[in-house]
Scaffold this active site. Structure first.
Site, PDB file in Angstrom:
ATOM      1  N   HIS A 140      -0.882   4.944  -2.032  1.00 48.05           N
ATOM      2  CA  HIS A 140      -1.785   5.639  -3.092  1.00 48.05           C
ATOM      3  C   HIS A 140      -2.945   5.061  -3.153  1.00 48.05           C
ATOM      4  CE1 HIS A 140      -3.259   8.750  -5.727  1.00 48.05           C
ATOM      5  NE2 HIS A 140      -2.638   9.516  -5.193  1.00 48.05           N
ATOM      6  N   ASP A 171       3.785  13.559  -1.928  1.00 46.87           N
ATOM      7  CA  ASP A 171       4.060  14.443  -0.636  1.00 46.87           C
ATOM      8  C   ASP A 171       5.257  13.936   0.002  1.00 46.87           C
ATOM      9  OD1 ASP A 171       1.888  16.218  -0.889  1.00 46.87           O
ATOM     10  OD2 ASP A 171       0.637  14.467   0.078  1.00 46.87           O
TER      11      ASP A 171
HETATM   12  N1  ACO Z   1       2.299   2.703   5.934  1.00 44.36           N
HETATM   13  C1  ACO Z   1       1.822   1.696   6.459  1.00 44.36           C
HETATM   14  N2  ACO Z   1       0.947   0.774   5.859  1.00 44.36           N
HETATM   15  C2  ACO Z   1       0.348   1.231   4.746  1.00 44.36           C
HETATM   16  C3  ACO Z   1       0.309   2.566   4.393  1.00 44.36           C
HETATM   17  C4  ACO Z   1       1.423   3.414   4.872  1.00 44.36           C
HETATM   18  N3  ACO Z   1       1.737   4.492   4.614  1.00 44.36           N
HETATM   19  N4  ACO Z   1      -0.642   2.924   3.354  1.00 44.36           N
HETATM   20  C5  ACO Z   1      -1.387   1.623   3.189  1.00 44.36           C
HETATM   21  N5  ACO Z   1      -0.811   0.860   4.150  1.00 44.36           N
HETATM   22  C6  ACO Z   1      -1.226  -0.605   4.268  1.00 44.36           C
HETATM   23  C7  ACO Z   1      -2.785  -0.662   5.082  1.00 44.36           C
HETATM   24  O1  ACO Z   1      -2.545  -0.883   6.104  1.00 44.36           O
HETATM   25  C8  ACO Z   1      -3.302  -1.803   4.341  1.00 44.36           C
HETATM   26  O2  ACO Z   1      -2.749  -2.818   4.997  1.00 44.36           O
HETATM   27  P1  ACO Z   1      -3.586  -4.374   4.989  1.00 44.36           P
HETATM   28  O3  ACO Z   1      -4.289  -4.815   3.540  1.00 44.36           O
HETATM   29  O4  ACO Z   1      -2.700  -5.421   5.696  1.00 44.36           O
HETATM   30  O5  ACO Z   1      -4.892  -3.972   5.870  1.00 44.36           O
HETATM   31  C9  ACO Z   1      -2.725  -1.512   2.727  1.00 44.36           C
HETATM   32  O6  ACO Z   1      -1.616  -1.059   2.761  1.00 44.36           O
HETATM   33  C10 ACO Z   1      -3.970  -0.961   1.885  1.00 44.36           C
HETATM   34  O7  ACO Z   1      -4.154   0.410   2.643  1.00 44.36           O
HETATM   35  P2  ACO Z   1      -5.276   1.371   2.627  1.00 44.36           P
HETATM   36  O8  ACO Z   1      -5.274   2.221   3.591  1.00 44.36           O
HETATM   37  O9  ACO Z   1      -6.486   0.154   2.423  1.00 44.36           O
HETATM   38  O10 ACO Z   1      -5.367   1.947   1.091  1.00 44.36           O
HETATM   39  P3  ACO Z   1      -6.170   3.160   0.568  1.00 44.36           P
HETATM   40  O11 ACO Z   1      -5.899   3.115  -0.706  1.00 44.36           O
HETATM   41  O12 ACO Z   1      -7.385   3.128   1.358  1.00 44.36           O
HETATM   42  O13 ACO Z   1      -5.366   4.360   1.137  1.00 44.36           O
HETATM   43  C11 ACO Z   1      -3.731   6.178   1.483  1.00 44.36           C
HETATM   44  C12 ACO Z   1      -4.825   5.200   0.692  1.00 44.36           C
HETATM   45  C13 ACO Z   1      -4.793   6.848   2.327  1.00 44.36           C
HETATM   46  C14 ACO Z   1      -2.722   7.047   0.588  1.00 44.36           C
HETATM   47  C15 ACO Z   1      -2.825   5.215   2.274  1.00 44.36           C
HETATM   48  O14 ACO Z   1      -2.002   4.659   1.721  1.00 44.36           O
HETATM   49  C16 ACO Z   1      -2.068   6.225   3.546  1.00 44.36           C
HETATM   50  O15 ACO Z   1      -2.706   6.469   4.569  1.00 44.36           O
HETATM   51  N6  ACO Z   1      -1.002   6.726   3.160  1.00 44.36           N
HETATM   52  C17 ACO Z   1      -0.330   7.705   4.063  1.00 44.36           C
HETATM   53  C18 ACO Z   1      -0.816   9.209   3.955  1.00 44.36           C
HETATM   54  C19 ACO Z   1      -0.454   9.851   2.883  1.00 44.36           C
HETATM   55  O16 ACO Z   1       0.755   9.856   2.323  1.00 44.36           O
HETATM   56  N7  ACO Z   1      -1.338  10.335   2.030  1.00 44.36           N
HETATM   57  C20 ACO Z   1      -1.185  11.079   0.892  1.00 44.36           C
HETATM   58  C21 ACO Z   1      -1.879  10.300  -0.187  1.00 44.36           C
HETATM   59  S1  ACO Z   1      -1.369  11.358  -1.813  1.00 44.36           S
HETATM   60  C22 ACO Z   1      -2.222  12.834  -1.652  1.00 44.36           C
HETATM   61  O17 ACO Z   1      -3.264  12.857  -1.273  1.00 44.36           O
HETATM   62  C23 ACO Z   1      -1.796  13.762  -2.466  1.00 44.36           C
END
Ligand code: ACO
Length: 428
Positions: free
Chosen positions: A307, A364
């Site tokens: 998140h 979610d």
């Molecule tokens: N699975 C694996 N790796 C992940 C995940 C995941 N679900 N989420 C983040 N990471 C990793 C990224 O690859 C990144 O790694 P790195 O630093 O080695 O490059 C690090 O964690 C940070 O991730 P970001 O994408 O930069 O974090 P951001 O804050 O931009 O994204 C997000 C947040 C979009 C929610 C992300 O965690 C994600 O894609 N999750 C899966 C989708 C999801 O569940 N979305 C619902 C969000 S809640 C809502 O909207 C109600």
């Protein structure tokens, strides 16, 4: 003396005011920076940028705190109804009993759709995604409420648009479902409350009423309350951005629905169930999928994990996980997918990759399982999320309008070509 921050640029020091919120959160006010220094700040994805001051929702991602108008989400999920929370978010206070009753009656009176709207439903091809239908249908409400188009509408006219949207949304959503299965639409009933009415219109039939189970109604109230607002997330920022140009409520909310649709935002709940089903079909082992999520050459992510703001836990996920168990127990259901979800969560929470990046289950992760137990088809999950988020979008749209925020217009750092001369088509 009020606090300031100093910034040193090309040998000169500039003092910038520091803003403090009621929960002691701090921001450096850079609104004069460009005029004074010709520099802007760059922050892709607004990871560290406040776009507004807001009195609606407070969340502390480090401590896992979420409050609507000061009330902890845990208390609201346990004790209130969704319609009470709707009122609280939009008007700022929990309604007194008589106010809530009046609000309920107003909502019931406005819950019918104009008969002409049925033609829109007829126009969608079979299999049209519910979120696409929802965007169009909400936007189309402008045609039936012309007073909503006025940029300087009176507060009574704004209130009328708000009530209509709150009232019609359950009807719109349930009719999307009915249309998709080819069943006749069920009209709203004046004898049922907001959530029970929605369930009846979705699962009832013309020939017989849906037998409303209080356990199911209670669970759906909880889901909707947990989704009702979440400060400046992607779809909420969208509603404020669109509203800042003077766009009407229905158009602004329709844009927010589009933003919510994406799998990285509200669309994640559908993706979670699809992911869990894939794992189940693959034998149910979770290790392979945790490894895939960690592999930078593999686009797979653990959906429902991570998140932007919660870095220790998502308080909504904890409430919904418990509700999930309760609902499955009370409804006497057994869902292997829930068991896979628990094992997947355990494996990820003990894995260095997820621990180091502070990735935890978000709301979610479990909301799809509970929605499915209540009988909702997978492609309806995000629409249920939209139904829940509606009061938050409305409250935020109303707040930006009342505080006369300027039109939303970020700047950029240009990285394209510098000037070049036009070349005639024959000579390129
Ligand atoms: N699975 C694996 N790796 C992940 C995940 C995941 N679900 N989420 C983040 N990471 C990793 C990224 O690859 C990144 O790694 P790195 O630093 O080695 O490059 C690090 O964690 C940070 O991730 P970001 O994408 O930069 O974090 P951001 O804050 O931009 O994204 C997000 C947040 C979009 C929610 C992300 O965690 C994600 O894609 N999750 C899966 C989708 C999801 O569940 N979305 C619902 C969000 S809640 C809502 O909207 C109600």
């Amino acid at each position: 003396m009020s606090e300031t921050a100093s910034i040193k640029l090309q040998g000169e020091i500039y003092e910038l005011p520091v803003i403090t919120g009621t929960e002691n959160e701090k921001a450096i006010d850079i609104s004069t920076l460009r005029d004074r220094t010709s520099h802007i700040v760059l922050d892709s994805g607004y990871k560290n940028t406040g776009s507004t001051k807001s009195a609606i929702t407070f969340l502390d991602g480090e401590k896992g705190i979420l409050r609507y108008r000061g009330y902890p989400i845990e208390q609201l999920a346990e004790k209130s109804t969704f319609l009470e929370v709707v009122y609280l978010l939009i008007y700022g206070e929990l309604p007194k009993k008589d106010v809530l009753e009046k609000f309920n009656v107003q909502v019931q009176k406005n819950s019918l759709l104009h008969e002409d709207m049925k033609k829109f439903y007829d126009g969608f091809p079979h299999g049209a995604h519910p979120m696409g239908q929802l965007c169009s249908l909400v936007s189309s409400l402008t045609a039936f409420a012309p007073e909503s188009l006025k940029m300087h509408a009176s507060s009574e006219e704004v209130d009328s648009s708000i009530i209509k949207l709150i009232a019609k949304m359950p009807t719109i959503v349930s009719w999307i479902y009915k249309g998709s299965i080819g069943e006749p639409f069920i009209y709203p009933s004046k004898n049922l409350d907001y959530v029970a009415n929605f369930m009846n219109m979705t699962f009832g039939q013309v020939t017989h009423d849906f037998e409303i189970d209080p356990v199911a109604v209670d669970a759906l109230n909880k889901i909707l309350i947990l989704h009702a607002d979440h400060e400046q997330n992607c779809s909420t920022s969208t509603v404020r951005t669109v509203g800042s140009s003077g766009s009407n409520l229905y158009a602004s909310v329709s844009a927010a629905i589009s933003a919510l649709w994406g799998p990285l935002h509200g669309g994640a709940n559908q993706e979670v169930i699809e992911m869990l089903e894939t794992i189940k079909a693959d034998g149910g082992g979770v290790e392979k999928w945790v490894n895939k999520a960690k592999d930078k050459d593999d686009p797979f992510r653990l959906m429902g994990f991570g998140h932007r703001v919660y870095r220790n836990f998502d308080p909504r996920a904890q409430i919904i996980k418990k509700a999930c168990h309760d609902v499955l127990n009370k409804l006497g259901l057994d869902d292997e997918v829930l068991e896979i979800a628990i094992r997947l969560e355990e494996a990820a929470l003990h894995d260095d990759y997820f621990v180091e990046r502070k990735l935890y289950p978000n709301v979610d992760f479990y909301s799809g399982i509970i929605s499915r137990a209540l009988g909702f088809r997978t492609d309806l999950f995000t629409v249920i999320f939209a139904l829940g988020r509606l009061p938050g979008w409305i409250a935020q749209w109303k707040e930006q309008r009342e505080s006369k925020e300027p039109i939303s217009r970020p700047r950029q750092i240009y990285t394209g070509y510098t000037t070049r001369d036009y070349i005639d088509v024959e000579n390129r």
